[in-house]
Each structure stands twice: as C-alpha cells, then as structure tokens.
Design an enzyme around this catalytic site. Structure first.
Site, PDB file in Angstrom:
ATOM      1  N   LYS A  36      54.485  -2.193  51.295  1.00  0.00           N
ATOM      2  CA  LYS A  36      54.635  -1.528  52.696  1.00  0.00           C
ATOM      3  C   LYS A  36      53.393  -0.683  52.886  1.00  0.00           C
ATOM      4  O   LYS A  36      52.499  -0.087  52.127  1.00  0.00           O
ATOM      5  CB  LYS A  36      55.948  -0.882  52.416  1.00  0.00           C
ATOM      6  CG  LYS A  36      56.094   0.371  51.532  1.00  0.00           C
ATOM      7  CD  LYS A  36      57.514   0.557  51.343  1.00  0.00           C
ATOM      8  CE  LYS A  36      57.433   1.809  50.554  1.00  0.00           C
ATOM      9  NZ  LYS A  36      58.800   1.835  49.829  1.00  0.00           N
ATOM     10  N   TYR A 243      35.029  26.553  60.199  1.00  0.00           N
ATOM     11  CA  TYR A 243      36.103  27.217  61.206  1.00  0.00           C
ATOM     12  C   TYR A 243      36.787  28.296  60.737  1.00  0.00           C
ATOM     13  O   TYR A 243      37.155  28.328  59.533  1.00  0.00           O
ATOM     14  CB  TYR A 243      37.216  26.053  61.684  1.00  0.00           C
ATOM     15  CG  TYR A 243      36.864  25.123  62.846  1.00  0.00           C
ATOM     16  CD1 TYR A 243      36.129  25.492  63.961  1.00  0.00           C
ATOM     17  CD2 TYR A 243      36.870  23.901  62.304  1.00  0.00           C
ATOM     18  CE1 TYR A 243      35.868  24.420  64.715  1.00  0.00           C
ATOM     19  CE2 TYR A 243      36.599  22.719  63.264  1.00  0.00           C
ATOM     20  CZ  TYR A 243      36.315  23.016  64.447  1.00  0.00           C
ATOM     21  OH  TYR A 243      35.744  22.300  65.358  1.00  0.00           O
TER      22      TYR A 243
HETATM   23  C1  PLP Z   1      58.894   2.067  48.465  1.00  0.00           C
HETATM   24  C2  PLP Z   1      59.807   1.784  47.784  1.00  0.00           C
HETATM   25  C3  PLP Z   1      59.749   1.147  46.412  1.00  0.00           C
HETATM   26  C4  PLP Z   1      58.542   1.523  45.456  1.00  0.00           C
HETATM   27  O1  PLP Z   1      58.706   2.865  45.063  1.00  0.00           O
HETATM   28  P1  PLP Z   1      57.481   3.616  44.243  1.00  0.00           P
HETATM   29  O2  PLP Z   1      58.041   4.803  44.047  1.00  0.00           O
HETATM   30  O3  PLP Z   1      56.263   3.634  45.085  1.00  0.00           O
HETATM   31  O4  PLP Z   1      57.384   2.509  43.042  1.00  0.00           O
HETATM   32  C5  PLP Z   1      61.042   0.450  45.689  1.00  0.00           C
HETATM   33  N1  PLP Z   1      62.048  -0.032  46.643  1.00  0.00           N
HETATM   34  C6  PLP Z   1      62.282   0.594  47.999  1.00  0.00           C
HETATM   35  C7  PLP Z   1      63.600   0.460  48.447  1.00  0.00           C
HETATM   36  C8  PLP Z   1      61.075   1.175  48.497  1.00  0.00           C
HETATM   37  O5  PLP Z   1      61.447   1.842  49.789  1.00  0.00           O
END
Ligand code: PLP
Length: 342
Positions: A36, A243
């Site tokens: 994702k 800045y």
């Molecule tokens: C993002 C996510 C993962 C992966 O998690 P990590 O901590 O990056 O390994 C797995 N399951 C779900 C439902 C997620 O939202």
C-alpha cells in the site's frame, strides 16, 4: 525522469532477501506483502514485480486505485484491498480481479451481490477497521466465500505488551468459529512474535523495505537517498545559517546547500540530528531545514557544487533521533526522487 533532482538508490536484492527472511520466519504459513501507499513510498510496481519474482503470491493495498496500479505486475497473484469496498468503488471493484477485505455490514451487503470471494477483517482489540467478533459470529458472514479471514495486531512491535496475547487468543477462537480458506494475523512485527502468530498467511510490509520490525531485528537496507550540492559558501564566526537564524557559527566554516527539504520527506525535526555523507565523511545538518533546501557543514570534507551526498537514512536510527516512525520516513519520501532500482 532525468530531470528529477534527487536520487533514491533502491536495492532489489535486499528487498527480495528481506521477503525471504520474513517468509522463513513465517514457518509453514505463506508470506504475502503489504504494498500500500505506493509500496511504502518506494514504487509499488517495482516492488510488486520484484516480490512476485521472489515467489510472493499475496499482495495488500489500501485502495482500488492502488490495486489498479499494480494489478498487471503481480502475474495473477492474489490482491486484497484493505479499505474494503465503498459505494463509489463498486464499478472498479466489479471490473477488478482483486478482492475486498470486508470491514462492515454495509460492505458485506454490497459485495454479497457479486457472488465473488472476499477477505474479511475482524477487529480483535485495536478498534480500527473490521467487524467486531460478535458481528462476525452473528450469521452476517453466512454464505460468503471467504478466502482469508484476518485481524491486525495493535502492539506487535512491543513483544511484551499484554494486548498481543489477547488478540492472538481472540483470533484463534474466531478461526475455529468462522470457515475460511486461510487465516491471517501477523504483520512484520507479528511474524517476530513467534509461530503462534503466523496462522496460514502473513502480511509483512515494513520489514520488506528495510525497517526494523521488532527490537533487535535488523533487516537489509533497501533505501539510500542522495542529494546534490547546489552551492557552497564560507560562513564566518558569529554569522547565522537559515530561517530563524537558529544556527550560529562558532568558528569559520564551509557549508553546502543541498537540494533536499521537508517537501522530500526530510522533515524539520531532523535539524540538528540529520547527517549527510561525502564518502565516509559526515556532514551534519546545520540550521533549519527549508522546503527544498538543507545546509550541511562540509568543513571536514572535499565537496563542491554538483557533488552528490548520501543522506543517512538508517530507518531505526533516524526514527529514534527524529521522533518519526520508520513508516513515516519511508512513505514521506515524495516525488522528486529518481527511483533507481538495482
Ligand atoms: C499495513 C498493514 C500490514 C503491514 O504492516 P507492517 O507493520 O508494515 O508489516 C499488514 N496488515 C494490515 C491490515 C495493514 O494495514
């Protein structure tokens, strides 16, 4: 592409090695991959292509547009959409080979009409997405073709946290009550909690990209950012930099202004903490970080206009120093990097 001013060197062999490491730690369970948010900022297509070649057969995205982006790059592997299916998603979802992860009664009603398989998320204590265990056992799921029944751990990166065992037992109970082809609980950190957490299928993300999923567990580095020197200048004792004039030179020094800033995910909390490198020589960040520019001390290095400096980006170290999560460090990298995979 060549006009992109920054560089991310991405190590495809390290990505695949990290996936194999997570697959090995998953024991008999299949090992999937969370891709994702554009593959945690690294380029979902490139990540999916490489993990698919490494043997990964289950991919997780957040949205249907993310599913569309990588659908053609996973060679017929399973693809699941974690946000489920909204009213607005139905036309895309019907045309897609991906499965929704159904989270609510509304989503279940909507998907039931398609007669197609789905995944189902049950909330076992995080209070984020998913049906309550009571809803899941109420008959709501009857007749659905569930590929994967899943839940998600809230505290897996804290191995001693009491909620881990609570969620593990709640999920074990659900797995014996609700028929599904497979059961899945563990993210990267969950895999590190041991065999009781792996069930049939694991879903690592962070660890694949080089993040440390659990205290003491180190993965191979996948990401190396580089920035280029736009200008060098002498700064005399007593003068200030940047800045707010927050940095005052205690002696004469030379600084380089590089083309990296908070719009590239190099956030302002890294001021006074961040380090760039000219070969092996450290060049500490001085003064505030601007949107597109950062000043570094090059007094100890041989650096000129046009030179490239490597940005220190060891995820667990930078995360601890900057008070940002490793996830934020990855997903914040932005669109001004040329992503070069080896
Ligand atoms: C993002 C996510 C993962 C992966 O998690 P990590 O901590 O990056 O390994 C797995 N399951 C779900 C439902 C997620 O939202």
């Amino acid at each position: 592409m060549d006009l992109l001013p920054l560089r991310l060197e991405l190590d495809g062999a390290a990505l695949a090695a990290n996936w194999r490491d997570m697959a090995r730690r998953s024991g008999r369970a299949a090992c999937g991959a969370a891709v994702k948010a554009d593959g945690y900022g690294l380029d979902a297509r490139a990540v999916a292509t490489r993990l698919s070649a490494a043997g990964c057969r289950d991919f997780y995205v957040a949205t249907w547009s993310e599913a569309d982006e990588i659908g053609a790059y996973i060679g017929g592997s399973g693809l699941s959409v974690l946000h489920g299916v909204r009213v607005e998603d139905m036309p895309t979802a019907r045309a897609s080979a991906a499965r929704p992860v159904l989270n609510t009664a509304g989503q279940i009603a909507r998907w039931r009409e398609t007669g197609r398989p789905c995944d189902v998320m049950v909330d076992t204590g995080m209070n984020r997405l998913g049906l309550t265990p009571r809803e899941a056992c109420s008959g709501l799921l009857e007749g659905l073709q569930i590929d994967t029944l899943m839940s998600h751990l809230a505290c897996a990166d804290e191995p001693g946290h009491a909620l881990n065992e609570v969620q593990q037992s709640a999920f074990t109970a659900l797995a014996s009550a609700i028929p599904a082809r497979r059961y899945s609980l563990a993210n990267s950190a969950g895999i590190c909690l041991g065999a009781d957490y792996s069930f049939d299928l694991t879903r690592p993300g962070l660890a694949l990209y080089g993040g440390s999923p659990s205290p003491g567990v180190a993965m191979e580095h996948v990401v190396r950012p580089f920035a280029q020197v736009l200008q060098t200048r002498r700064v005399h004792a007593g003068e200030t930099v940047g800045y707010g004039a927050t940095f005052t030179a205690s002696g004469d020094m030379t600084i380089a202004i590089v083309n990296l800033g908070y719009a590239d995910g190099y956030l302002r909390t890294l001021a006074g903490q961040g380090m760039l490198r000219a070969g092996t020589v450290g060049c500490p960040v001085v003064g505030r970080i601007s949107m597109d520019l950062t000043a570094v001390d090059i007094s100890q290095a041989e650096v000129g206009e046009g030179d490239w400096l490597e940005v220190d980006y060891d995820l667990p170290t930078i995360s601890a120093a900057a008070g940002l999560s490793q996830y934020e460090l990855l997903t914040g990298l932005g669109h001004r990097y040329q992503r070069r995979w080896s």
